[in-house]
Design an enzyme around this catalytic site. Structure first.
Site: not given
Length: 442
Positions: A20, A98, A122, A334
């Site tokens: 993905k 995005r 997300c 992250v």
């Protein structure tokens, strides 16, 4: 809504195809070529559908190739008639993705202009696009913010530049690569992301005629060229999906073979999987993951950029850690809001406490910013069924796995978000012996 009947180990084989985190970006790269591109290993996920639609709005003809069966999933992308799409249509089509920000560089090269609507994705942390815009300005783009989005233009050819990322962001690295390959002169990118998906994108662009050097210490040097051609490429497999199914095997006490999974992309994950007590076998074309029986072991874990432990691996693994004996400590470095999914796990009986402090030694951007980005998981704690709505892609997978490991029947809504990154998710669950029922919401 999905009804999930828990208490059944997942056993069997699942197939993973292209990543993905690479396939949609490679599709965008096809805009840069003067001839058609062929991309293989394309998974049937909603992110691919969204990018297919966006490319179509910009005049790219996307058709299925002759080899659509697993593991091929072939797409042919023809950019012969690239044009600027309708603002209204782009906005309507891109609301859940995005990806449009990455269209900017290729469209500026092809058309001299681009438009980006407000971006979704997300909700796991702050992903500002300001840095993307700053990078595009460095290349010579003119950026105008409007109420409905952002309009960019390039009256002259974009020029190479020097960029140093404050953090090795995957998205920012992709932006620089897709813009620099046809910019005039040399671009130097320091502190770049070097994830396997980034290197695969470099390989795609190199096949198109780009000149890209990957130097030590996270430095990329790109010498811009006047023209690029189409590519033929098979995507690397989706290591995030592979790790998710591995964690599902641990959490449910199962045995799952992930066909297509590749050891070289998952070395860090495999070490942690074994440390917890899981067992795996590297096969000729895949990896078998299994719970060997007995107790799982608690661990201390910190996420990090590659080659560290991926943030996308963290959420499904936390579900397995609720079954481990002792106290596990997880430090997320992250994304600052990635522990929101633990609310549902606590409702199901998991003993998880989240903290604002950095519970680890890895350099972290969030320790002084009041984010709940560390967690302690105490176990083993039996899970019980609950009703909940999935929050995001990896969190949603984690919730389903928790429901499968729990006693009783859970009712889960909002599962469509899982289709963004997991191909034929419900079919694969069914093939592994999961007991689920898709019902109409009342």
């Amino acid at each position: 809504m999905l009804n999930v009947h828990g208490g059944v180990p997942l056993n069997g084989t699942v197939q993973v195809r292209g990543a993905k985190n690479l396939v949609p970006k490679a599709m965008v790269a096809s805009l840069l070529g003067d001839s058609p591109s062929t991309l293989r290993g394309v998974p049937a996920i909603s992110d691919v559908e969204i990018v297919t639609g966006l490319l179509g709005l910009h005049g790219v003809r996307v058709t299925q190739g002759p080899d659509q069966g697993e593991p091929d999933g072939e797409l042919v992308l023809d950019p012969a008639d690239v044009e600027q799409g309708s603002i209204v249509d782009i906005d309507a089509h891109a609301g859940s993705s995005r990806i449009p920000i990455l269209f900017c560089g290729p469209l500026l090269h092809r058309l001299g202009e681009a438009f980006i609507p407000d971006l979704g994705g997300c909700r796991i942390g702050d992903r500002p696009i300001d840095f993307h815009l700053e990078v595009l300005r460095k290349f010579g783009a003119i950026v105008d913010k409007t109420p409905g989005g952002i309009r960019l233009s390039a009256p002259q050819r974009l020029r190479g530049t020097k960029v140093k990322l404050p953090y090795p962001s995957v998205g920012a690295t992709e932006q620089v690569l897709l813009t620099a390959v046809r910019a005039e002169g040399v671009t130097e990118l320091r502190n770049a992301a070097i994830e396997p998906e980034i290197i695969d994108l470099v390989m795609v662009l190199q096949k198109m005629g780009a000149s890209i050097t990957v130097d030590p210490a996270r430095v990329l040097r790109i010498e811009g060229v006047e023209r690029l051609q189409g590519f033929v490429h098979r995507s690397l497999p989706d290591r995030n999906e592979a790790a998710s199914w591995a964690s599902a095997a641990l959490a449910t006490g199962g045995d799952i073979t992930v066909a297509g999974a590749r050891q070289q992309d998952m070395i860090t994950f495999l070490n942690v999987f074994r440390q917890i007590g899981g067992e795996f076998d590297v096969l000729e074309d895949g990896i078998r993951f299994r719970h060997p029986g007995g107790e799982l072991q608690s661990i201390v874990l910190e996420t990090d950029v590659h080659p560290g432990f991926m943030t996308d691996w963290q959420q499904p693994l936390v579900v397995a850690l609720t079954r481990a004996s002792g106290m596990s400590i997880i430090h997320e470095t992250v994304y600052e809001n990635r522990f929101g999914f633990t609310d549902a796990l606590r409702t199901m009986g998991a003993k998880i406490q989240v903290y604002r402090e950095c519970l680890g030694g890895t350099p972290c951007r969030f320790g002084r910013r009041n984010f709940l980005h560390s967690a302690i998981v105490s176990g083993p704690s039996p899970l019980i069924a609950a009703d909940f709505t999935v929050p995001d892609l990896r969190g949603g997978f984690s919730h389903i796995v928790a429901a499968l490991a729990a006693e009783g029947t859970s009712h889960v809504s909002g599962i469509d978000v899982i289709n963004r990154g997991y191909e034929r998710f419900l079919d694969k669950l069914d093939g592994l012996g999961a007991r689920t029922e898709l019902v109409a919401s009342t």
